[in-house]
Design an enzyme around this catalytic site. Sequence first.
Site, PDB file in Angstrom:
ATOM      1  N   GLY A 188       0.847  -1.188   0.000  1.00 49.02           N
ATOM      2  CA  GLY A 188       0.000   0.000   0.000  1.00 49.02           C
ATOM      3  C   GLY A 188       0.880   1.234   0.000  1.00 49.02           C
ATOM      4  O   GLY A 188       2.098   1.139   0.158  1.00 49.02           O
ATOM      5  N   LYS A 189       0.290   2.377  -0.215  1.00 45.97           N
ATOM      6  CA  LYS A 189       1.053   3.626  -0.142  1.00 45.97           C
ATOM      7  C   LYS A 189       0.089   4.779   0.052  1.00 45.97           C
ATOM      8  O   LYS A 189      -1.060   4.712  -0.392  1.00 45.97           O
ATOM      9  CB  LYS A 189       1.819   3.847  -1.453  1.00 45.97           C
ATOM     10  CG  LYS A 189       2.966   4.814  -1.337  1.00 45.97           C
ATOM     11  CD  LYS A 189       4.156   4.098  -0.716  1.00 45.97           C
ATOM     12  CE  LYS A 189       5.449   4.820  -0.897  1.00 45.97           C
ATOM     13  NZ  LYS A 189       6.567   3.888  -0.696  1.00 45.97           N
TER      14      LYS A 189
END
Length: 414
Positions: free
Chosen positions: A105-106
């Site tokens: 994720g980011k």
Amino acid sequence: MIKKQDVFEQALAQLEEALSGMRIEKGIARQLKTPQRVIEVSFPLKKDSGEVELIQGFRVQHNNARGPYKGGLRYHPQVTLEEVKALAMWMTWKTAVVDVPFGGGKGGLVIDPKTLSRPERARLTQSFARTIHEVVGPRIDVPAPDVNTTGEEMVWFRTVWAKLHPEEEHPDAVITGKPIQEGGSEGRTEATGEGGVATLDALRDAIRLPKKFTVSLQGLGNVGSYFARGVEKIGGTIVAVGDSHGAITNPQGLNIHKLLEYKRIHKTIVGFEGSKKISVDELLEGPFDVVVPAALEGAIDASRARILRSPIILELANGPTLPEADQILSKRGVIVIPDILANAGGVAVSYFEWYQNMHALRWESEVVRRRLRTLMRSAAATVFERARRDQTTLRTGALRVAVERVARALERKS
Ligand code: GLU
């Protein structure tokens, strides 16, 4: 510089290249290419002046087949959704390459935090935490530092999240990269840079790295500065350094400790005693043994790849080499040690931090560092072996190792 909306295209092109030599079922391949969830937020930030600014932000959860989403929070004026989608996908491959039980994720906020006061940065991060608190958690999605965020932001985030989730037994595990006295792990701050050193060292025979070698480093932030300190211990001499203000060289070697001190005082490296100013082109294209992009995406494009005179590139930034450049470099015999391996030391120690938080443990610095070296060495060997077997670049080798692991996890779930 690459246009930000093309970054996701870049990540997809790399993935396609890896998939082209694999037997991955179509439905699974489609899942690998698509983020599972995209969260777009906006919230007001009250400035010290009383003025209210609307902040835009994202959290992209690419894949959680192997474990909770994992990846940093980036604060930068040029952050875009496309960029965060690419970075989230790269996190999925990165956690799989080093085989830690996380997905990818980011997150990002479109803001230049350097224009904010400390209380403003605190309010910014606290509001972001309140805005996305329901979609993160120790077993859901675990953020960390990235460009322009540090342990300080992690503590602000954790504190807000913990208040909103009194039921959580291990609230510290909601975020990694915390300062040690705040539940962080020994060795986390240094981990990405030191992991890069460990990777280079692990591959040195395979890539024919000379005993003594010269290094050109783009970026002297957290990652670049710890890499620079560590690389000297394995025979490297930093002969050129660049930051956002300019680049310098000293063919005899730059004293990194003094240079960091100079940068702290003068806010730039330009003008450092005994050094000569050079252009970014010279920094990235000059004849060195190893070039290390440790700043933002897109540093090495096709035209640069054609004239670059160094035999080895170690990617400490995420996505510094464009796909077209990759092809040219590979034809020219330039070895690229890819980001999803070279800079995975950070997320590896993030896993150690999360694990210590979940088990109320504290490992000593030596234990963390030994485990990091072992993990990086093993990942480097696996990637090298895969690339050798498939006759591909190290990037495609690394991607195939990762894709296989994520695909297997997806199959088990379906
Ligand atoms: N932001 C770092 C990266 O790009 C670390 C992520 C993490 O520790 O979760 O790998």
